[in-house]
Design a protein around this motif. Structure first.
Motif, mmCIF file in Angstrom:
data_model
loop_
_atom_site.group_PDB
_atom_site.id
_atom_site.type_symbol
_atom_site.label_atom_id
_atom_site.label_comp_id
_atom_site.label_asym_id
_atom_site.label_seq_id
_atom_site.Cartn_x
_atom_site.Cartn_y
_atom_site.Cartn_z
ATOM 1 N N ILE A 15 37.578 28.108 37.996
ATOM 2 C CA ILE A 15 37.659 29.042 36.880
ATOM 3 C C ILE A 15 36.869 30.283 37.254
ATOM 4 O O ILE A 15 35.634 30.222 37.393
ATOM 5 C CB ILE A 15 37.099 28.397 35.594
ATOM 6 C CG1 ILE A 15 37.930 27.164 35.233
ATOM 7 C CG2 ILE A 15 37.079 29.411 34.450
ATOM 8 C CD1 ILE A 15 37.348 26.327 34.093
ATOM 9 N N GLU A 16 37.553 31.394 37.460
ATOM 10 C CA GLU A 16 36.868 32.650 37.781
ATOM 11 C C GLU A 16 36.463 33.317 36.480
ATOM 12 O O GLU A 16 37.298 33.797 35.715
ATOM 13 C CB GLU A 16 37.761 33.590 38.609
ATOM 14 C CG GLU A 16 37.005 34.874 38.962
ATOM 15 C CD GLU A 16 37.832 35.918 39.710
ATOM 16 O OE1 GLU A 16 38.764 35.560 40.441
ATOM 17 O OE2 GLU A 16 37.524 37.114 39.546
ATOM 18 N N ASN A 17 35.168 33.335 36.236
ATOM 19 C CA ASN A 17 34.661 33.880 34.978
ATOM 20 C C ASN A 17 34.740 35.411 34.973
ATOM 21 O O ASN A 17 35.004 36.040 35.995
ATOM 22 C CB ASN A 17 33.219 33.411 34.753
ATOM 23 C CG ASN A 17 32.939 33.083 33.300
ATOM 24 O OD1 ASN A 17 33.194 33.902 32.411
ATOM 25 N ND2 ASN A 17 32.434 31.891 33.054
ATOM 26 N N LYS A 70 34.581 37.443 43.830
ATOM 27 C CA LYS A 70 35.071 36.154 43.338
ATOM 28 C C LYS A 70 36.528 35.919 43.742
ATOM 29 O O LYS A 70 36.877 34.859 44.259
ATOM 30 C CB LYS A 70 34.962 36.072 41.797
ATOM 31 C CG LYS A 70 33.524 36.071 41.285
ATOM 32 C CD LYS A 70 33.466 35.902 39.756
ATOM 33 C CE LYS A 70 34.091 37.046 38.993
ATOM 34 N NZ LYS A 70 33.517 38.377 39.310
ATOM 35 N N THR A 71 37.376 36.901 43.491
ATOM 36 C CA THR A 71 38.798 36.710 43.790
ATOM 37 C C THR A 71 39.028 36.654 45.299
ATOM 38 O O THR A 71 39.848 35.863 45.781
ATOM 39 C CB THR A 71 39.635 37.829 43.138
ATOM 40 O OG1 THR A 71 39.208 37.989 41.783
ATOM 41 C CG2 THR A 71 41.106 37.474 43.142
ATOM 42 N N SER A 72 38.276 37.453 46.046
ATOM 43 C CA SER A 72 38.379 37.395 47.511
ATOM 44 C C SER A 72 37.951 36.029 48.034
ATOM 45 O O SER A 72 38.561 35.489 48.967
ATOM 46 C CB SER A 72 37.519 38.484 48.152
ATOM 47 O OG SER A 72 37.957 39.752 47.751
ATOM 48 N N ASP A 87 45.681 41.718 37.657
ATOM 49 C CA ASP A 87 45.610 41.928 39.105
ATOM 50 C C ASP A 87 45.146 40.678 39.859
ATOM 51 O O ASP A 87 45.713 40.314 40.886
ATOM 52 C CB ASP A 87 44.614 43.061 39.437
ATOM 53 C CG ASP A 87 45.154 44.428 39.068
ATOM 54 O OD1 ASP A 87 46.074 44.488 38.233
ATOM 55 O OD2 ASP A 87 44.657 45.430 39.618
ATOM 56 N N ASP A 88 44.107 40.031 39.339
ATOM 57 C CA ASP A 88 43.533 38.895 40.059
ATOM 58 C C ASP A 88 44.510 37.722 40.085
ATOM 59 O O ASP A 88 44.674 37.069 41.117
ATOM 60 C CB ASP A 88 42.196 38.479 39.430
ATOM 61 C CG ASP A 88 41.092 39.487 39.736
ATOM 62 O OD1 ASP A 88 41.363 40.479 40.446
ATOM 63 O OD2 ASP A 88 39.959 39.271 39.262
ATOM 64 N N ALA A 89 45.156 37.452 38.936
ATOM 65 C CA ALA A 89 46.124 36.346 38.897
ATOM 66 C C ALA A 89 47.280 36.624 39.854
ATOM 67 O O ALA A 89 47.780 35.706 40.519
ATOM 68 C CB ALA A 89 46.631 36.146 37.470
ATOM 69 N N ILE A 113 42.025 29.431 37.105
ATOM 70 C CA ILE A 113 42.078 30.178 35.846
ATOM 71 C C ILE A 113 41.314 31.471 36.078
ATOM 72 O O ILE A 113 40.159 31.447 36.517
ATOM 73 C CB ILE A 113 41.458 29.391 34.672
ATOM 74 C CG1 ILE A 113 42.282 28.129 34.376
ATOM 75 C CG2 ILE A 113 41.371 30.269 33.419
ATOM 76 C CD1 ILE A 113 41.663 27.223 33.299
ATOM 77 N N GLU A 114 41.964 32.594 35.821
ATOM 78 C CA GLU A 114 41.346 33.908 35.999
ATOM 79 C C GLU A 114 40.886 34.431 34.643
ATOM 80 O O GLU A 114 41.682 34.516 33.707
ATOM 81 C CB GLU A 114 42.369 34.897 36.575
ATOM 82 C CG GLU A 114 42.639 34.719 38.055
ATOM 83 C CD GLU A 114 41.454 35.122 38.914
ATOM 84 O OE1 GLU A 114 40.530 35.781 38.406
ATOM 85 O OE2 GLU A 114 41.465 34.761 40.101
ATOM 86 N N GLY A 115 39.631 34.820 34.562
ATOM 87 C CA GLY A 115 39.116 35.433 33.338
ATOM 88 C C GLY A 115 38.783 36.894 33.573
ATOM 89 O O GLY A 115 38.012 37.219 34.477
HETATM 90 MG MG MG Z 1 38.127 38.982 40.246
#
Ligand code: MG
Ligand code: ZN
Length: 214
Positions: free
Chosen positions: A115-117, A42-44, A70-72, A62-64
């Motif tokens: 929005i990354e769940n 997802k983050t990639s 790390d992801d944010a 929005i990072e969940g």
């Molecule tokens: Mg991620």
């Protein structure tokens, strides 16, 4: 009785999701709820999407995650507005968590909010957060049996990104079965074969996104 409690929670969530959606509409932001199991990419995908679209679309995130930032940090590196939600144990985002962080984002200045769940193939699909569309990633290493084992997320998603397609020569996974089963669950799903590592398919995905936003 347990069923009654659960449906009450979902009803309350739907009301708040509708409120979030009204806010997004008023600000002119298109919102995607991006779901997958942990490690699917997802983050990639977000990093690739931001790089591809930053000159034409104003994208916020929005990072969940249950814990960590790390992801944010990865998104902030690329200059996109980002807020990290730590659920503190909860395995999905809900409309209330999203509502709580809306004031932290410059919504008026955004065209698209992704929005990354939380990484989880199950309950993120049950909780609306105010999105216009749900999208999901399945990476090849998860296997071709996942659509039929976790049908709800595949049913709910308007786009399915099959990631890590560059690994196809090395693993026994039937990509056509994934596509066939996903389409049997949701005939209108748009399917993309991508690799966040090599960049394959990212252009098709971002062109489709651009078309959605207009
Ligand atoms: Mg991620
Ligand atoms: Zn959950």
């Amino acid at each position: 009785m347990k069923i009654k409690v659960a449906s009450k929670i979902l009803d309350a969530n739907e009301r708040l999701a509708a409120e979030n959606r009204k806010i997004f509409r008023n600000k002119g932001v298109y919102v995607i709820n991006l779901m997958s199991s942990p490690g699917a990419g997802k983050t990639s995908l977000l990093e690739n999407t931001i790089r591809a679209l930053s000159s034409s679309i104003r994208l916020g995130v929005i990072e969940g995650d249950i814990a960590g930032t790390d992801d944010a940090a990865r998104i902030a590196c690329l200059g996109a507005p980002v807020v990290q939600i730590n659920t503190g144990g909860a395995c999905h985002l809900d409309a209330n968590m999203i509502n709580d962080v809306l004031k932290e984002l410059p919504l008026e200045e955004l065209d698209l909010l992704i929005i990354e769940n939380v990484g989880n193939l199950v309950c993120p699909a049950e909780f609306k957060v105010g999105e216009d569309m749900k999208a999901m990633i399945l990476s090849l290493t998860e296997g071709h049996d996942k659509p039929l084992k976790y049908p709800l997320m595949f049913q709910e998603s308007s786009a399915l990104l099959i990631n890590k397609i560059d690994l196809k020569p090395y693993i026994d996974v039937d990509v056509n079965k994934i596509k066939r089963d996903a389409l049997s669950l949701n005939p209108s799903t748009r399917i993309f074969e991508i690799s966040c590592k090599t960049g394959e398919g990212i252009g098709e995905w971002t062109a489709w996104l651009k078309g959605l936003i207009g």
